[in-house]
Write a protein that holds these residues in place. Structure first.
Motif, PDB file in Angstrom:
ATOM      1  N   LEU A 202      87.179  39.272 -11.366  1.00 17.43           N
ATOM      2  CA  LEU A 202      86.113  39.741 -12.246  1.00 17.43           C
ATOM      3  C   LEU A 202      85.051  38.649 -12.226  1.00 17.43           C
ATOM      4  O   LEU A 202      85.362  37.489 -12.485  1.00 17.43           O
ATOM      5  N   LEU A 203      83.821  39.000 -11.891  1.00 13.19           N
ATOM      6  CA  LEU A 203      82.716  38.050 -11.958  1.00 13.19           C
ATOM      7  C   LEU A 203      81.875  38.450 -13.163  1.00 13.19           C
ATOM      8  O   LEU A 203      81.284  39.535 -13.181  1.00 13.19           O
ATOM      9  N   ILE A 204      81.855  37.594 -14.179  1.00 14.91           N
ATOM     10  CA  ILE A 204      81.215  37.910 -15.459  1.00 14.91           C
ATOM     11  C   ILE A 204      80.027  36.973 -15.674  1.00 14.91           C
ATOM     12  O   ILE A 204      80.173  35.751 -15.587  1.00 14.91           O
ATOM     13  N   LYS A 205      78.863  37.549 -15.946  1.00 20.10           N
ATOM     14  CA  LYS A 205      77.666  36.766 -16.257  1.00 20.10           C
ATOM     15  C   LYS A 205      77.188  37.181 -17.638  1.00 20.10           C
ATOM     16  O   LYS A 205      77.075  38.371 -17.936  1.00 20.10           O
ATOM     17  N   ILE A 206      76.925  36.193 -18.477  1.00 21.42           N
ATOM     18  CA  ILE A 206      76.497  36.448 -19.844  1.00 21.42           C
ATOM     19  C   ILE A 206      75.056  35.967 -19.999  1.00 21.42           C
ATOM     20  O   ILE A 206      74.739  34.816 -19.699  1.00 21.42           O
ATOM     21  N   ILE A 207      74.188  36.871 -20.448  1.00 21.12           N
ATOM     22  CA  ILE A 207      72.774  36.571 -20.637  1.00 21.12           C
ATOM     23  C   ILE A 207      72.464  36.766 -22.113  1.00 21.12           C
ATOM     24  O   ILE A 207      72.732  37.834 -22.668  1.00 21.12           O
ATOM     25  N   ASP A 208      71.887  35.747 -22.725  1.00 18.91           N
ATOM     26  CA  ASP A 208      71.631  35.793 -24.174  1.00 18.91           C
ATOM     27  C   ASP A 208      70.631  36.856 -24.580  1.00 18.91           C
ATOM     28  O   ASP A 208      70.706  37.388 -25.677  1.00 18.91           O
ATOM     29  N   ASN A 209      69.668  37.132 -23.729  1.00 17.45           N
ATOM     30  CA  ASN A 209      68.598  38.051 -24.088  1.00 17.45           C
ATOM     31  C   ASN A 209      68.596  39.243 -23.143  1.00 17.45           C
ATOM     32  O   ASN A 209      69.642  39.706 -22.740  1.00 17.45           O
ATOM     33  N   ILE A 210      67.412  39.696 -22.779  1.00 16.00           N
ATOM     34  CA  ILE A 210      67.276  40.820 -21.863  1.00 16.00           C
ATOM     35  C   ILE A 210      67.526  40.340 -20.434  1.00 16.00           C
ATOM     36  O   ILE A 210      67.004  39.311 -20.015  1.00 16.00           O
ATOM     37  N   CYS A 211      68.328  41.077 -19.693  1.00 11.95           N
ATOM     38  CA  CYS A 211      68.609  40.760 -18.298  1.00 11.95           C
ATOM     39  C   CYS A 211      67.393  41.169 -17.465  1.00 11.95           C
ATOM     40  O   CYS A 211      67.030  42.342 -17.408  1.00 11.95           O
ATOM     41  N   LYS A 212      66.791  40.183 -16.821  1.00 11.72           N
ATOM     42  CA  LYS A 212      65.592  40.412 -16.006  1.00 11.72           C
ATOM     43  C   LYS A 212      65.970  40.388 -14.533  1.00 11.72           C
ATOM     44  O   LYS A 212      67.078  40.010 -14.157  1.00 11.72           O
ATOM     45  N   GLU A 213      65.014  40.776 -13.717  1.00  9.76           N
ATOM     46  CA  GLU A 213      65.239  40.836 -12.275  1.00  9.76           C
ATOM     47  C   GLU A 213      65.716  39.490 -11.723  1.00  9.76           C
ATOM     48  O   GLU A 213      66.624  39.442 -10.902  1.00  9.76           O
ATOM     49  N   LYS A 214      65.127  38.387 -12.193  1.00 13.49           N
ATOM     50  CA  LYS A 214      65.534  37.059 -11.707  1.00 13.49           C
ATOM     51  C   LYS A 214      66.997  36.766 -12.049  1.00 13.49           C
ATOM     52  O   LYS A 214      67.705  36.129 -11.280  1.00 13.49           O
ATOM     53  N   ASP A 215      67.472  37.244 -13.205  1.00 13.56           N
ATOM     54  CA  ASP A 215      68.880  37.066 -13.581  1.00 13.56           C
ATOM     55  C   ASP A 215      69.784  37.845 -12.631  1.00 13.56           C
ATOM     56  O   ASP A 215      70.833  37.361 -12.215  1.00 13.56           O
ATOM     57  N   LEU A 216      69.362  39.058 -12.310  1.00 10.20           N
ATOM     58  CA  LEU A 216      70.133  39.894 -11.396  1.00 10.20           C
ATOM     59  C   LEU A 216      70.199  39.265 -10.010  1.00 10.20           C
ATOM     60  O   LEU A 216      71.255  39.282  -9.371  1.00 10.20           O
ATOM     61  N   ILE A 217      69.087  38.690  -9.550  1.00  7.91           N
ATOM     62  CA  ILE A 217      69.059  38.049  -8.227  1.00  7.91           C
ATOM     63  C   ILE A 217      70.059  36.893  -8.180  1.00  7.91           C
ATOM     64  O   ILE A 217      70.839  36.766  -7.232  1.00  7.91           O
ATOM     65  N   LYS A 218      70.073  36.059  -9.211  1.00  5.06           N
ATOM     66  CA  LYS A 218      71.038  34.947  -9.269  1.00  5.06           C
ATOM     67  C   LYS A 218      72.475  35.470  -9.287  1.00  5.06           C
ATOM     68  O   LYS A 218      73.366  34.914  -8.635  1.00  5.06           O
ATOM     69  N   PHE A 219      72.697  36.523 -10.049  1.00  2.00           N
ATOM     70  CA  PHE A 219      74.033  37.118 -10.130  1.00  2.00           C
ATOM     71  C   PHE A 219      74.471  37.675  -8.781  1.00  2.00           C
ATOM     72  O   PHE A 219      75.607  37.494  -8.358  1.00  2.00           O
ATOM     73  N   ARG A 220      73.555  38.338  -8.081  1.00  2.58           N
ATOM     74  CA  ARG A 220      73.865  38.902  -6.756  1.00  2.58           C
ATOM     75  C   ARG A 220      74.221  37.788  -5.769  1.00  2.58           C
ATOM     76  O   ARG A 220      75.139  37.932  -4.969  1.00  2.58           O
ATOM     77  N   ARG A 221      73.506  36.677  -5.835  1.00  5.78           N
ATOM     78  CA  ARG A 221      73.824  35.534  -4.951  1.00  5.78           C
ATOM     79  C   ARG A 221      75.224  35.010  -5.249  1.00  5.78           C
ATOM     80  O   ARG A 221      75.989  34.694  -4.336  1.00  5.78           O
ATOM     81  N   ALA A 222      75.551  34.901  -6.523  1.00  5.95           N
ATOM     82  CA  ALA A 222      76.895  34.440  -6.910  1.00  5.95           C
ATOM     83  C   ALA A 222      77.946  35.437  -6.434  1.00  5.95           C
ATOM     84  O   ALA A 222      79.004  35.044  -5.919  1.00  5.95           O
ATOM     85  N   LEU A 223      77.675  36.716  -6.579  1.00 10.65           N
ATOM     86  CA  LEU A 223      78.603  37.754  -6.119  1.00 10.65           C
ATOM     87  C   LEU A 223      78.819  37.654  -4.612  1.00 10.65           C
ATOM     88  O   LEU A 223      79.961  37.686  -4.137  1.00 10.65           O
ATOM     89  N   GLU A 224      77.745  37.511  -3.860  1.00 14.46           N
ATOM     90  CA  GLU A 224      77.857  37.384  -2.402  1.00 14.46           C
ATOM     91  C   GLU A 224      78.681  36.159  -2.013  1.00 14.46           C
ATOM     92  O   GLU A 224      79.501  36.219  -1.093  1.00 14.46           O
ATOM     93  N   ARG A 225      78.471  35.042  -2.731  1.00 12.37           N
ATOM     94  CA  ARG A 225      79.238  33.826  -2.445  1.00 12.37           C
ATOM     95  C   ARG A 225      80.727  34.045  -2.698  1.00 12.37           C
ATOM     96  O   ARG A 225      81.572  33.693  -1.873  1.00 12.37           O
ATOM     97  N   VAL A 226      81.059  34.639  -3.832  1.00 18.12           N
ATOM     98  CA  VAL A 226      82.462  34.888  -4.172  1.00 18.12           C
ATOM     99  C   VAL A 226      83.102  35.811  -3.132  1.00 18.12           C
ATOM    100  O   VAL A 226      84.209  35.566  -2.662  1.00 18.12           O
ATOM    101  N   VAL A 227      82.406  36.873  -2.787  1.00 21.01           N
ATOM    102  CA  VAL A 227      82.932  37.834  -1.811  1.00 21.01           C
ATOM    103  C   VAL A 227      83.176  37.151  -0.472  1.00 21.01           C
ATOM    104  O   VAL A 227      84.218  37.351   0.157  1.00 21.01           O
ATOM    105  N   LYS A 228      82.248  36.317  -0.058  1.00 22.40           N
ATOM    106  CA  LYS A 228      82.376  35.620   1.230  1.00 22.40           C
ATOM    107  C   LYS A 228      83.493  34.565   1.203  1.00 22.40           C
ATOM    108  O   LYS A 228      84.341  34.533   2.085  1.00 22.40           O
ATOM    109  N   GLU A 229      83.500  33.726   0.170  1.00 25.96           N
ATOM    110  CA  GLU A 229      84.429  32.594   0.118  1.00 25.96           C
ATOM    111  C   GLU A 229      85.854  32.975  -0.282  1.00 25.96           C
ATOM    112  O   GLU A 229      86.812  32.368   0.176  1.00 25.96           O
ATOM    113  N   ARG A 230      86.009  33.945  -1.159  1.00 29.82           N
ATOM    114  CA  ARG A 230      87.334  34.239  -1.700  1.00 29.82           C
ATOM    115  C   ARG A 230      87.921  35.564  -1.238  1.00 29.82           C
ATOM    116  O   ARG A 230      89.111  35.779  -1.391  1.00 29.82           O
ATOM    117  N   CYS A 231      87.074  36.452  -0.707  1.00 32.63           N
ATOM    118  CA  CYS A 231      87.552  37.812  -0.425  1.00 32.63           C
ATOM    119  C   CYS A 231      87.326  38.244   1.025  1.00 32.63           C
ATOM    120  O   CYS A 231      87.460  39.432   1.333  1.00 32.63           O
TER     121      CYS A 231
END
Length: 133
Positions: A61-90
């Motif tokens: 489970l990859l969980i990202k917590i954002i205090d306010n409104i999730c903006k496009e820049k937050d999603l981009i960072k999350f997608r990069r983290a997701l890609e890294r996890v998928v590549k390195e661990r899966c």
């Protein structure tokens, strides 16, 4: 989901990892294996014991917590983290990771991207969870 103030949600999960049992179903064991306090992102490993008692990893489970409104820049960072996890661990298998974004709300661009992303059949859908202030 437990009603937690979003500003304290990350700290609560880190201090009390048992809170992640909200995604537990009594078959899986859940363990925090990575945490990034700057990004307020947590990677949780799901595992189970096979018939011989050997622990077998069954996904993440990859969980990202954002205090306010999730903006496009937050999603981009999350997608990069997701890609890294998928590549390195899966080994590149997106089906092994459940991406979860928790925020006060989500920008329209984020909602549009997630809707299109979730239509892909070879990936687990991104779960969007709106939390209280």
């Amino acid at each position: 989901m437990h009603l937690l103030r979003i500003k304290n949600l990350y700290k609560t999960i880190i201090k009390k990892p048992e809170i992640i049992k909200m995604w537990n179903n009594n078959v899986n064991n859940l363990t925090i294996v990575e945490k990034n306090e700057t990004e307020r992102r947590i990677l949780v490993e799901r595992s189970f014991c096979d018939e011989k008692g050997k622990r077998v990893i069954s996904g993440f489970l990859l969980i990202k917590i954002i205090d306010n409104i999730c903006k496009e820049k937050d999603l981009i960072k999350f997608r990069r983290a997701l890609e890294r996890v998928v590549k390195e661990r899966c080994g590149g298998n997106y089906m092994e990771v459940e991406p979860i974004l928790i925020a006060k709300d989500f920008e329209e661009k984020v909602m549009e991207f997630v809707t299109n992303y979730n239509k892909l059949q070879r990936r687990k859908p991104i779960q969007l969870i709106k939390n209280i202030k």
